[in-house]
Write a protein that holds these residues in place. Structure first.
Motif, short mmCIF file in Angstrom:
data_model
loop_
_atom_site.label_atom_id
_atom_site.label_comp_id
_atom_site.label_asym_id
_atom_site.label_seq_id
_atom_site.Cartn_x
_atom_site.Cartn_y
_atom_site.Cartn_z
N LEU A 162 0.83 -1.20 0.00
CA LEU A 162 0.00 0.00 0.00
C LEU A 162 0.86 1.25 0.00
CD1 LEU A 162 -2.75 -1.01 2.57
CD2 LEU A 162 -2.90 -1.03 0.09
N THR A 163 1.99 1.20 0.72
CA THR A 163 2.96 2.30 0.76
C THR A 163 4.34 1.71 0.45
OG1 THR A 163 3.29 1.97 3.12
CG2 THR A 163 1.66 3.61 2.46
N PRO A 164 5.33 2.51 0.09
CA PRO A 164 6.65 1.96 -0.25
C PRO A 164 7.26 1.16 0.91
CG PRO A 164 6.50 4.24 -0.93
CD PRO A 164 5.27 3.96 -0.13
N LEU A 165 7.88 0.05 0.55
CA LEU A 165 8.54 -0.79 1.55
C LEU A 165 9.80 -0.11 2.07
CD1 LEU A 165 8.22 -4.31 -0.11
CD2 LEU A 165 6.88 -3.39 1.76
N PRO A 166 10.10 -0.26 3.35
CA PRO A 166 11.25 0.45 3.92
C PRO A 166 12.61 -0.08 3.48
CG PRO A 166 10.22 -0.94 5.57
CD PRO A 166 9.36 -1.00 4.35
N HIS A 167 12.71 -1.36 3.11
CA HIS A 167 14.02 -1.92 2.78
C HIS A 167 14.49 -1.61 1.36
CE1 HIS A 167 11.49 -5.03 0.99
NE2 HIS A 167 12.54 -5.45 0.33
N CYS A 181 11.47 3.44 -8.87
CA CYS A 181 10.07 3.87 -8.93
C CYS A 181 10.02 5.31 -9.45
CB CYS A 181 9.48 3.79 -7.52
SG CYS A 181 7.79 4.41 -7.40
N GLU A 182 9.03 5.61 -10.27
CA GLU A 182 8.92 6.93 -10.86
C GLU A 182 8.61 8.02 -9.84
OE1 GLU A 182 6.11 6.90 -14.04
OE2 GLU A 182 7.24 5.42 -15.19
N ILE A 183 7.99 7.67 -8.74
CA ILE A 183 7.56 8.66 -7.75
C ILE A 183 8.55 8.79 -6.60
CG2 ILE A 183 5.72 9.31 -6.14
CD1 ILE A 183 5.00 9.51 -9.15
N CYS A 184 8.82 7.70 -5.89
CA CYS A 184 9.64 7.78 -4.68
C CYS A 184 11.10 7.41 -4.91
CB CYS A 184 9.05 6.91 -3.58
SG CYS A 184 9.10 5.15 -3.95
N LYS A 185 11.46 7.02 -6.13
CA LYS A 185 12.84 6.68 -6.51
C LYS A 185 13.40 5.50 -5.72
CE LYS A 185 12.78 10.15 -9.27
NZ LYS A 185 12.04 9.89 -10.47
N ARG A 186 12.54 4.58 -5.26
CA ARG A 186 13.01 3.38 -4.58
C ARG A 186 13.33 2.32 -5.62
NH1 ARG A 186 12.42 3.43 0.87
NH2 ARG A 186 11.10 5.08 1.67
N ARG A 187 14.23 1.44 -5.26
CA ARG A 187 14.72 0.40 -6.16
C ARG A 187 13.62 -0.61 -6.47
NH1 ARG A 187 19.80 -1.77 -3.63
NH2 ARG A 187 18.42 -0.99 -2.07
N LEU A 188 13.53 -1.02 -7.73
CA LEU A 188 12.59 -2.04 -8.17
C LEU A 188 13.34 -3.31 -8.53
CD1 LEU A 188 10.29 0.08 -10.51
CD2 LEU A 188 9.76 -0.73 -8.22
N TYR A 238 6.19 1.30 -10.64
CA TYR A 238 5.88 1.79 -9.30
C TYR A 238 6.14 0.68 -8.27
CZ TYR A 238 3.36 4.95 -12.34
OH TYR A 238 3.04 5.81 -13.34
N CYS A 239 6.49 1.11 -7.05
CA CYS A 239 6.78 0.14 -6.00
C CYS A 239 5.57 -0.13 -5.11
CB CYS A 239 7.96 0.62 -5.15
SG CYS A 239 7.63 2.14 -4.26
N SER A 240 4.54 0.71 -5.16
CA SER A 240 3.39 0.53 -4.29
C SER A 240 2.15 1.17 -4.92
CB SER A 240 3.65 1.15 -2.93
OG SER A 240 3.80 2.54 -3.07
N ILE A 241 1.01 0.89 -4.30
CA ILE A 241 -0.24 1.46 -4.78
C ILE A 241 -0.24 2.97 -4.59
CG2 ILE A 241 -2.74 1.54 -4.36
CD1 ILE A 241 -2.58 -1.44 -3.69
N SER A 242 0.29 3.45 -3.47
CA SER A 242 0.29 4.90 -3.22
C SER A 242 1.13 5.64 -4.25
CB SER A 242 0.78 5.20 -1.81
OG SER A 242 2.12 4.80 -1.66
N CYS A 243 2.23 5.05 -4.72
CA CYS A 243 3.03 5.70 -5.76
C CYS A 243 2.26 5.79 -7.08
CB CYS A 243 4.35 4.96 -5.96
SG CYS A 243 5.50 5.17 -4.61
#
Length: 157
Positions: free
Chosen positions: A69-74, A85-92, A100-105
């Motif tokens: 639902l939200t980006p994973l912390p790890h 991820c296009e929004i939060c820049k977390r690794r995929l 995207y890494c999550s629904i919220s992104c």
């Protein structure tokens, strides 16, 4: 609070949903929310009934594919924008298949769209309460006071 009634737009525990005296949620659509790596996730198969999850990175949780639902912390940020991820820049894990890494992104990206000709994010009209809840959860809160800054003490007389 690991259940969400889509029809009522209401969160509840499993005992409140199943054993209510009036049976108010008996024929409602209820999502089960799991915990994975200290964050809330939902089953991919269940969520695909309500929204388009095609560009969201799924994760394995107890031999089941889930969507966060939200980006994973790890999943830390990366320097290469193509691999994140296009929004939060977390690794995929698979950047060639997912954006995207999550629904919220994905919801945030959908809200940023300016063109009405783009395909809709939601697959059907039954999920409008979910969209409204996501909009409420992504609104910025009031700015918090910094931990260090100007002292907030009464003046000495």
């Amino acid at each position: 609070m690991n259940r969400y009634c889509i029809d009522c737009d209401f969160s509840a525990c499993q005992y409140c949903c199943l054993s209510s005296a009036s049976g108010s949620h008996r024929h409602h659509k209820i999502l089960k929310i799991y915990r994975h790596v200290y964050t809330d996730v939902v089953s991919l198969g269940t969520m695909e009934k309500y929204i388009d999850c095609s560009q969201i990175q799924p994760y394995k949780c107890n031999k089941r594919l889930v969507v966060a639902l939200t980006p994973l912390p790890h999943c830390g940020p990366t320097l290469n924008n193509e691999m994140s991820c296009e929004i939060c820049k977390r690794r995929l894990a698979e950047p060639d298949q997912y954006n995207y890494c999550s629904i919220s992104c994905k919801v945030t990206a959908f809200e940023r769209k300016s063109s009405e000709s783009d395909p809709p994010f939601l697959s059907n009209d039954h999920s409008s309460p979910i969209k409204e809840q996501r909009k409420k959860s992504t609104q910025p809160d009031k700015p918090k006071h910094k931990r260090k800054g100007y002292p907030r003490r009464a003046p000495l007389f």
